[in-house]
Motif scaffolding. Structure first.
Motif, PDB file in Angstrom:
ATOM      1  N   THR A  31      -2.016  -0.928  -0.933  1.00 43.94           N
ATOM      2  CA  THR A  31      -2.814  -1.937  -1.809  1.00 43.94           C
ATOM      3  C   THR A  31      -2.847  -3.627  -1.340  1.00 43.94           C
ATOM      4  O   THR A  31      -3.540  -4.059  -1.242  1.00 43.94           O
ATOM      5  N   ILE A  32      -1.812  -3.924  -0.889  1.00 44.48           N
ATOM      6  CA  ILE A  32      -1.407  -5.472  -0.610  1.00 44.48           C
ATOM      7  C   ILE A  32      -2.415  -5.517   0.733  1.00 44.48           C
ATOM      8  O   ILE A  32      -3.155  -6.635   0.874  1.00 44.48           O
ATOM      9  N   ALA A  33      -2.157  -4.409   1.760  1.00 43.48           N
ATOM     10  CA  ALA A  33      -2.988  -4.738   2.947  1.00 43.48           C
ATOM     11  C   ALA A  33      -4.635  -4.602   2.463  1.00 43.48           C
ATOM     12  O   ALA A  33      -5.181  -5.442   3.040  1.00 43.48           O
ATOM     13  N   ASP A  34      -4.976  -3.631   1.622  1.00 43.65           N
ATOM     14  CA  ASP A  34      -6.349  -3.435   1.338  1.00 43.65           C
ATOM     15  C   ASP A  34      -7.018  -4.791   0.621  1.00 43.65           C
ATOM     16  O   ASP A  34      -8.224  -5.011   0.796  1.00 43.65           O
ATOM     17  N   ARG A  35      -6.023  -5.311  -0.031  1.00 41.74           N
ATOM     18  CA  ARG A  35      -6.627  -6.721  -0.829  1.00 41.74           C
ATOM     19  C   ARG A  35      -6.499  -7.980   0.056  1.00 41.74           C
ATOM     20  O   ARG A  35      -6.828  -8.938  -0.504  1.00 41.74           O
ATOM     21  N   GLY A  36      -6.024  -7.537   1.393  1.00 38.91           N
ATOM     22  CA  GLY A  36      -6.012  -8.793   2.475  1.00 38.91           C
ATOM     23  C   GLY A  36      -5.107  -9.849   2.334  1.00 38.91           C
ATOM     24  O   GLY A  36      -5.047 -10.951   2.791  1.00 38.91           O
ATOM     25  N   TYR A  37      -3.852  -9.522   1.356  1.00 38.48           N
ATOM     26  CA  TYR A  37      -2.569 -10.099   1.608  1.00 38.48           C
ATOM     27  C   TYR A  37      -1.570  -9.846   2.760  1.00 38.48           C
ATOM     28  O   TYR A  37      -1.602  -8.764   3.189  1.00 38.48           O
ATOM     29  N   ARG A  38      -0.947 -10.822   3.162  1.00 41.15           N
ATOM     30  CA  ARG A  38       0.421 -10.538   4.123  1.00 41.15           C
ATOM     31  C   ARG A  38       1.536 -10.319   3.297  1.00 41.15           C
ATOM     32  O   ARG A  38       1.801 -10.778   2.158  1.00 41.15           O
ATOM     33  N   LEU A  39       2.185  -9.208   3.627  1.00 42.05           N
ATOM     34  CA  LEU A  39       3.289  -8.660   3.211  1.00 42.05           C
ATOM     35  C   LEU A  39       4.529  -9.368   3.805  1.00 42.05           C
ATOM     36  O   LEU A  39       4.616  -9.230   4.889  1.00 42.05           O
ATOM     37  N   VAL A  40       5.667 -10.291   2.802  1.00 41.13           N
ATOM     38  CA  VAL A  40       6.628 -10.904   3.397  1.00 41.13           C
ATOM     39  C   VAL A  40       7.665  -9.895   2.851  1.00 41.13           C
ATOM     40  O   VAL A  40       7.907  -9.760   1.832  1.00 41.13           O
ATOM     41  N   TYR A  41       8.631  -9.375   3.679  1.00 38.00           N
ATOM     42  CA  TYR A  41       9.698  -8.742   3.176  1.00 38.00           C
ATOM     43  C   TYR A  41      11.039  -8.719   4.344  1.00 38.00           C
ATOM     44  O   TYR A  41      11.068  -9.545   5.062  1.00 38.00           O
ATOM     45  N   GLY A  42      12.060  -8.075   4.047  1.00 39.99           N
ATOM     46  CA  GLY A  42      13.352  -8.138   4.484  1.00 39.99           C
ATOM     47  C   GLY A  42      13.442  -7.489   5.719  1.00 39.99           C
ATOM     48  O   GLY A  42      14.437  -7.613   6.377  1.00 39.99           O
ATOM     49  N   GLY A  43      12.200  -6.855   6.190  1.00 45.14           N
ATOM     50  CA  GLY A  43      12.298  -6.554   7.787  1.00 45.14           C
ATOM     51  C   GLY A  43      12.891  -5.135   8.071  1.00 45.14           C
ATOM     52  O   GLY A  43      12.809  -4.903   9.162  1.00 45.14           O
ATOM     53  N   GLY A  44      13.461  -4.262   6.970  1.00 39.42           N
ATOM     54  CA  GLY A  44      13.955  -3.220   7.436  1.00 39.42           C
ATOM     55  C   GLY A  44      12.964  -1.923   7.648  1.00 39.42           C
ATOM     56  O   GLY A  44      11.799  -2.066   7.166  1.00 39.42           O
ATOM     57  N   SER A  45      13.603  -0.913   7.852  1.00 38.32           N
ATOM     58  CA  SER A  45      12.565   0.277   8.071  1.00 38.32           C
ATOM     59  C   SER A  45      13.376   1.521   7.260  1.00 38.32           C
ATOM     60  O   SER A  45      12.917   2.676   7.298  1.00 38.32           O
ATOM     61  N   VAL A  46      14.124   0.908   6.199  1.00 35.73           N
ATOM     62  CA  VAL A  46      14.969   2.097   5.206  1.00 35.73           C
ATOM     63  C   VAL A  46      14.457   1.855   3.688  1.00 35.73           C
ATOM     64  O   VAL A  46      13.921   0.796   3.461  1.00 35.73           O
ATOM     65  N   GLY A  47      14.456   3.084   3.358  1.00 37.66           N
ATOM     66  CA  GLY A  47      14.147   2.918   1.831  1.00 37.66           C
ATOM     67  C   GLY A  47      12.771   2.505   1.383  1.00 37.66           C
ATOM     68  O   GLY A  47      11.789   2.701   2.048  1.00 37.66           O
ATOM     69  N   LEU A  48      12.611   1.568   0.201  1.00 39.73           N
ATOM     70  CA  LEU A  48      11.537   1.403  -0.168  1.00 39.73           C
ATOM     71  C   LEU A  48      11.022   0.155   0.472  1.00 39.73           C
ATOM     72  O   LEU A  48       9.762   0.010   0.547  1.00 39.73           O
ATOM     73  N   MET A  49      12.046  -0.548   1.328  1.00 40.12           N
ATOM     74  CA  MET A  49      11.450  -1.625   2.158  1.00 40.12           C
ATOM     75  C   MET A  49      10.544  -0.953   3.465  1.00 40.12           C
ATOM     76  O   MET A  49       9.564  -1.468   3.474  1.00 40.12           O
ATOM     77  N   GLY A  50      11.046  -0.062   3.934  1.00 42.84           N
ATOM     78  CA  GLY A  50      10.355   0.653   5.313  1.00 42.84           C
ATOM     79  C   GLY A  50       9.213   1.120   4.587  1.00 42.84           C
ATOM     80  O   GLY A  50       8.188   1.076   5.559  1.00 42.84           O
ATOM     81  N   ALA A  51       9.132   1.928   3.604  1.00 44.25           N
ATOM     82  CA  ALA A  51       8.198   2.544   3.239  1.00 44.25           C
ATOM     83  C   ALA A  51       6.939   1.782   2.744  1.00 44.25           C
ATOM     84  O   ALA A  51       5.824   1.985   3.173  1.00 44.25           O
ATOM     85  N   SER A  52       7.012   0.569   2.237  1.00 43.34           N
ATOM     86  CA  SER A  52       5.922  -0.278   2.070  1.00 43.34           C
ATOM     87  C   SER A  52       5.541  -1.165   3.192  1.00 43.34           C
ATOM     88  O   SER A  52       4.372  -1.063   3.408  1.00 43.34           O
ATOM     89  N   ALA A  53       6.327  -1.404   4.055  1.00 44.47           N
ATOM     90  CA  ALA A  53       6.002  -2.172   5.249  1.00 44.47           C
ATOM     91  C   ALA A  53       5.302  -1.223   6.034  1.00 44.47           C
ATOM     92  O   ALA A  53       4.249  -1.615   6.736  1.00 44.47           O
ATOM     93  N   ASN A  54       5.654   0.057   6.366  1.00 42.97           N
ATOM     94  CA  ASN A  54       5.008   0.693   7.086  1.00 42.97           C
ATOM     95  C   ASN A  54       3.604   1.325   6.663  1.00 42.97           C
ATOM     96  O   ASN A  54       2.583   1.186   7.296  1.00 42.97           O
ATOM     97  N   SER A  55       3.697   1.416   5.341  1.00 43.66           N
ATOM     98  CA  SER A  55       2.296   1.689   4.752  1.00 43.66           C
ATOM     99  C   SER A  55       1.171   0.456   5.016  1.00 43.66           C
ATOM    100  O   SER A  55       0.093   0.668   5.143  1.00 43.66           O
ATOM    101  N   ALA A  56       1.842  -0.901   4.671  1.00 40.99           N
ATOM    102  CA  ALA A  56       0.882  -1.990   4.751  1.00 40.99           C
ATOM    103  C   ALA A  56       0.487  -2.070   6.425  1.00 40.99           C
ATOM    104  O   ALA A  56      -0.768  -2.397   6.582  1.00 40.99           O
ATOM    105  N   HIS A  57       1.505  -1.924   7.069  1.00 48.07           N
ATOM    106  CA  HIS A  57       1.021  -1.671   8.840  1.00 48.07           C
ATOM    107  C   HIS A  57      -0.093  -0.817   9.003  1.00 48.07           C
ATOM    108  O   HIS A  57      -0.876  -1.090   9.633  1.00 48.07           O
ATOM    109  N   LEU A  58       0.081   0.541   8.502  1.00 50.13           N
ATOM    110  CA  LEU A  58      -0.949   1.589   8.688  1.00 50.13           C
ATOM    111  C   LEU A  58      -2.060   1.311   8.210  1.00 50.13           C
ATOM    112  O   LEU A  58      -3.179   1.804   8.744  1.00 50.13           O
ATOM    113  N   ALA A  59      -2.238   0.450   7.049  1.00 47.19           N
ATOM    114  CA  ALA A  59      -3.438   0.276   6.236  1.00 47.19           C
ATOM    115  C   ALA A  59      -4.317  -1.129   7.265  1.00 47.19           C
ATOM    116  O   ALA A  59      -5.114  -1.417   6.890  1.00 47.19           O
ATOM    117  N   GLY A  60      -3.693  -1.684   8.282  1.00 49.58           N
ATOM    118  CA  GLY A  60      -4.159  -2.735   8.971  1.00 49.58           C
ATOM    119  C   GLY A  60      -3.833  -4.102   8.465  1.00 49.58           C
ATOM    120  O   GLY A  60      -4.247  -5.269   8.801  1.00 49.58           O
TER     121      GLY A  60
END
Ligand code: AMP
Length: 186
Positions: A31-60
């Motif tokens: 949703t963050i990606a679809d609405r055109g916002y950049r996601l800033v987060y802690g950088g990890g690929s674990v847990g909810l951090m990884g799930a959200s970052a990967n999803s934003a990345h996959l959505a462009g």
């Protein structure tokens, strides 16, 4: 039009949680990606951090991860997106704050709580006016809201403090509330 460009996300790093929390993180990232916002987060690929970052990345969407050196292997840096390596937790938190216009807090543990509470205390001191939304499922943050209500009720904090954050149960609701509050602060 909203002047919000980047949303900082605070959320749990545990992989062992109920899938409903990871699903919410995936939904939020997209949703963050679809609405055109950049996601800033802690950088990890674990847990909810990884799930959200990967999803934003996959959505462009644009993603910026900020991680201290000593956590690189523990939180497994997500290196498919822009990332910055810093020396301390303090620098990480400061950079996450500086790089974003608003905050969303998903379910998480002590790290998530610490980050969210520090930003609320800075807002309470008038050091910033960036809005915050708690996004949860099945009332995860209810005990936190109860505690915040209690400190207000017993007059340790003025009632206006409760206006510093909102509660959402869908990513759309969370982002809408940030947008509304960014506009009303202008
Ligand atoms: P947790 O909610 O405990 O899973 O932690 C979520 C994230 O917050 C993890 O990336 C932690 O490394 C991070 N974290 C924990 N404490 C701090 C802190 N004092 N400053 C910045 N990040 C932190």
């Amino acid at each position: 039009m909203s002047s919000m460009k980047s949303i900082c996300l605070y959320c749990g790093s545990s992989n062992d949680v109920d899938p409903k929390y990871l699903d919410l993180a995936v939904d939020l990232g997209k949703t963050i990606a679809d609405r055109g916002y950049r996601l800033v987060y802690g950088g990890g690929s674990v847990g909810l951090m990884g799930a959200s970052a990967n999803s934003a990345h996959l959505a462009g969407g644009d993603v910026l991860g900020i991680m201290p050196k000593f956590l690189l292997s523990k939180e497994r840096i997500f290196d498919l997106v822009e990332h910055r390596i810093v020396d301390t937790m303090h620098e990480r938190k400061q950079m996450m704050f500086e790089e974003s216009d608003a905050f969303i807090v998903l379910p998480g543990g002590i790290g998530t709580l610490e980050e969210a509470v520090e930003m609320l205390s800075w807002a309470r001191l008038g050091l910033h006016s960036k809005p915050m939304a708690f996004l949860d499922v099945d009332g995860f943050w209810s005990p936190f809201f109860e505690l915040m209500g209690h400190i207000v009720e017993d007059k340790f904090t003025p009632a206006e403090f409760l206006d510093l954050f909102s509660h959402a149960t869908t990513p759309t609701q969370a982002i809408d509330s940030l947008e509304t509050r960014i506009i009303s602060l202008k």
